[in-house]
Design a protein around this motif. Sequence first.
Motif, PDB file in Angstrom:
ATOM      1  N   ARG A  95       0.823  -1.208   0.000  1.00 36.37           N
ATOM      2  CA  ARG A  95       0.000   0.000   0.000  1.00 36.37           C
ATOM      3  C   ARG A  95       0.862   1.266   0.000  1.00 36.37           C
ATOM      4  O   ARG A  95       1.858   1.358   0.722  1.00 36.37           O
ATOM      5  CB  ARG A  95      -0.905   0.013   1.241  1.00 36.37           C
ATOM      6  N   PRO A  96       0.500   2.271  -0.806  1.00 41.57           N
ATOM      7  CA  PRO A  96       1.350   3.464  -0.942  1.00 41.57           C
ATOM      8  C   PRO A  96       1.427   4.311   0.317  1.00 41.57           C
ATOM      9  O   PRO A  96       2.380   5.082   0.480  1.00 41.57           O
ATOM     10  CB  PRO A  96       0.692   4.242  -2.090  1.00 41.57           C
ATOM     11  N   ASP A  97       0.457   4.192   1.224  1.00 44.28           N
ATOM     12  CA  ASP A  97       0.457   5.028   2.416  1.00 44.28           C
ATOM     13  C   ASP A  97       1.195   4.392   3.584  1.00 44.28           C
ATOM     14  O   ASP A  97       1.256   4.974   4.675  1.00 44.28           O
ATOM     15  CB  ASP A  97      -0.979   5.349   2.839  1.00 44.28           C
ATOM     16  N   LEU A  98       1.772   3.206   3.381  1.00 42.06           N
ATOM     17  CA  LEU A  98       2.476   2.494   4.445  1.00 42.06           C
ATOM     18  C   LEU A  98       3.914   2.207   4.036  1.00 42.06           C
ATOM     19  O   LEU A  98       4.206   1.994   2.858  1.00 42.06           O
ATOM     20  CB  LEU A  98       1.788   1.157   4.741  1.00 42.06           C
ATOM     21  N   VAL A  99       4.808   2.188   5.018  1.00 40.25           N
ATOM     22  CA  VAL A  99       6.132   1.599   4.846  1.00 40.25           C
ATOM     23  C   VAL A  99       6.123   0.311   5.657  1.00 40.25           C
ATOM     24  O   VAL A  99       5.839   0.327   6.859  1.00 40.25           O
ATOM     25  CB  VAL A  99       7.248   2.535   5.323  1.00 40.25           C
ATOM     26  N   THR A 100       6.406  -0.798   4.993  1.00 44.85           N
ATOM     27  CA  THR A 100       6.305  -2.099   5.643  1.00 44.85           C
ATOM     28  C   THR A 100       7.693  -2.715   5.800  1.00 44.85           C
ATOM     29  O   THR A 100       8.528  -2.649   4.888  1.00 44.85           O
ATOM     30  CB  THR A 100       5.381  -3.037   4.861  1.00 44.85           C
ATOM     31  N   ILE A 101       7.933  -3.304   6.965  1.00 46.86           N
ATOM     32  CA  ILE A 101       9.244  -3.821   7.320  1.00 46.86           C
ATOM     33  C   ILE A 101       9.106  -5.271   7.782  1.00 46.86           C
ATOM     34  O   ILE A 101       8.335  -5.557   8.699  1.00 46.86           O
ATOM     35  CB  ILE A 101       9.884  -2.992   8.453  1.00 46.86           C
ATOM     36  N   ALA A 102       9.857  -6.173   7.173  1.00 45.96           N
ATOM     37  CA  ALA A 102       9.904  -7.561   7.620  1.00 45.96           C
ATOM     38  C   ALA A 102      11.132  -7.742   8.500  1.00 45.96           C
ATOM     39  O   ALA A 102      12.251  -7.406   8.093  1.00 45.96           O
ATOM     40  CB  ALA A 102       9.963  -8.514   6.429  1.00 45.96           C
ATOM     41  N   ALA A 103      10.913  -8.256   9.710  1.00 50.05           N
ATOM     42  CA  ALA A 103      12.005  -8.594  10.623  1.00 50.05           C
ATOM     43  C   ALA A 103      12.169 -10.103  10.565  1.00 50.05           C
ATOM     44  O   ALA A 103      11.357 -10.849  11.114  1.00 50.05           O
ATOM     45  CB  ALA A 103      11.677  -8.131  12.035  1.00 50.05           C
ATOM     46  N   VAL A 104      13.222 -10.553   9.890  1.00 56.00           N
ATOM     47  CA  VAL A 104      13.331 -11.965   9.498  1.00 56.00           C
ATOM     48  C   VAL A 104      14.431 -12.659  10.285  1.00 56.00           C
ATOM     49  O   VAL A 104      15.597 -12.277  10.210  1.00 56.00           O
ATOM     50  CB  VAL A 104      13.628 -12.100   7.991  1.00 56.00           C
ATOM     51  N   GLN A 105      14.034 -13.686  11.032  1.00 57.90           N
ATOM     52  CA  GLN A 105      15.001 -14.549  11.683  1.00 57.90           C
ATOM     53  C   GLN A 105      14.720 -15.984  11.309  1.00 57.90           C
ATOM     54  O   GLN A 105      13.587 -16.350  10.978  1.00 57.90           O
ATOM     55  CB  GLN A 105      14.972 -14.387  13.206  1.00 57.90           C
ATOM     56  N   GLY A 106      15.754 -16.813  11.308  1.00 55.81           N
ATOM     57  CA  GLY A 106      15.557 -18.218  10.995  1.00 55.81           C
ATOM     58  C   GLY A 106      15.026 -18.421   9.591  1.00 55.81           C
ATOM     59  O   GLY A 106      15.393 -17.721   8.648  1.00 55.81           O
ATOM     60  N   HIS A 107      14.129 -19.386   9.450  1.00 52.99           N
ATOM     61  CA  HIS A 107      13.637 -19.758   8.128  1.00 52.99           C
ATOM     62  C   HIS A 107      12.611 -18.757   7.591  1.00 52.99           C
ATOM     63  O   HIS A 107      11.704 -18.340   8.298  1.00 52.99           O
ATOM     64  CB  HIS A 107      12.980 -21.143   8.181  1.00 52.99           C
ATOM     65  N   ALA A 108      12.779 -18.395   6.327  1.00 56.07           N
ATOM     66  CA  ALA A 108      11.761 -17.679   5.545  1.00 56.07           C
ATOM     67  C   ALA A 108      11.658 -18.443   4.228  1.00 56.07           C
ATOM     68  O   ALA A 108      12.368 -18.154   3.259  1.00 56.07           O
ATOM     69  CB  ALA A 108      12.152 -16.230   5.319  1.00 56.07           C
ATOM     70  N   ILE A 109      10.807 -19.445   4.228  1.00 51.13           N
ATOM     71  CA  ILE A 109      10.765 -20.425   3.151  1.00 51.13           C
ATOM     72  C   ILE A 109       9.444 -20.300   2.390  1.00 51.13           C
ATOM     73  O   ILE A 109       8.378 -20.154   3.002  1.00 51.13           O
ATOM     74  CB  ILE A 109      10.888 -21.867   3.702  1.00 51.13           C
ATOM     75  N   GLY A 110       9.496 -20.370   1.066  1.00 55.14           N
ATOM     76  CA  GLY A 110       8.275 -20.379   0.261  1.00 55.14           C
ATOM     77  C   GLY A 110       7.379 -19.193   0.561  1.00 55.14           C
ATOM     78  O   GLY A 110       7.743 -18.037   0.320  1.00 55.14           O
ATOM     79  N   ALA A 111       6.181 -19.463   1.085  1.00 52.77           N
ATOM     80  CA  ALA A 111       5.256 -18.386   1.435  1.00 52.77           C
ATOM     81  C   ALA A 111       5.872 -17.438   2.461  1.00 52.77           C
ATOM     82  O   ALA A 111       5.553 -16.252   2.482  1.00 52.77           O
ATOM     83  CB  ALA A 111       3.948 -18.973   1.970  1.00 52.77           C
TER      84      ALA A 111
END
Length: 242
Positions: A95-111
Amino acid sequence: MRLECDGPVATVTLCRPDVLNAQTPDLWRALRNFSRELTGDVRVVVVRGEGRAFSAGLDRAVFGGGDFTELAALPEAEAADRIAGFQEAFTWLRRPDLVTIAAVQGHAIGAGFQLALACDLRILADDAKLSMAEVTLGLVPDLGGTKRLVELVGYARALEICVTGRRVAAAEAAAMGLGNLVVPVAELEQATSDLTAAVLASNRDAVIEIKALLSAAADRSYADADRAEREAQVRRAKDLFG
C-alpha cells in the motif's frame, strides 16, 4: 496471528512457533482482514514471526489436505479467483500510504519468503535462511513474490533461486539486495525499532510521494519519471508553502 497497534506503528506477528509459523489459507484470510482493521494514523507495519523462525512456508498438512484438493477440483477461473484472495494477504503490504518492514530470523521459506518480499524493507538476523521452495512441491510462487524478486536481484538470479529452491543465507541475501541490513539475532528487535523510528521521523506526505515515485520508476521512461518528480514536488511545495 496477532495484530498490535501502537500509534503510527502496527505489528503483525505470526504466532505458530511450534510449526515454525507455517502458513495456511486461514492464516492468509486473517492477514487480509488485518489490513482492513488498520486505522488511518498507521504509517509503519512491522511483520515478524514468533519464536526461532519468520515462517517455514506452507503448512505441509494443508498441502495434502482439503484446501488444495478443493482448489484443484474447481473450474480454472474459480481456482484463480481463490488464489487471488490468498494474494490479498500479501499485496496490501505494498500500500502506498504504508512503509512495511519484515524482521526476518531463521527460516523464511516459500510463502514465508514471499511474505518478506511483500514488505518494502527487510532486516535479516544473521541466522536467516531464505528459499523460494515451491518448486520442491511441484508448485510455483503465487503470492506476489516473483516480480519483487526480479526487481531486487535481476532475472537470472531470480530464476536460479526459484528453480533450484536453494536456501540463501543472510549474508548472501543482503549482498544480492534481498536485505537492507543483517544483524545478530539478539539485535533484530532493536534494529527494527531503529529503522521504524527513522521512517517516522520523516514527513509522512513526503514519504508517501517518494514511495510512489520509486515503486513506479522501473516501469517509466526517464521523461515520465522526470514528469512524475515535477508533479510530486509541486504538490509538496503547495502543501508546505502555499
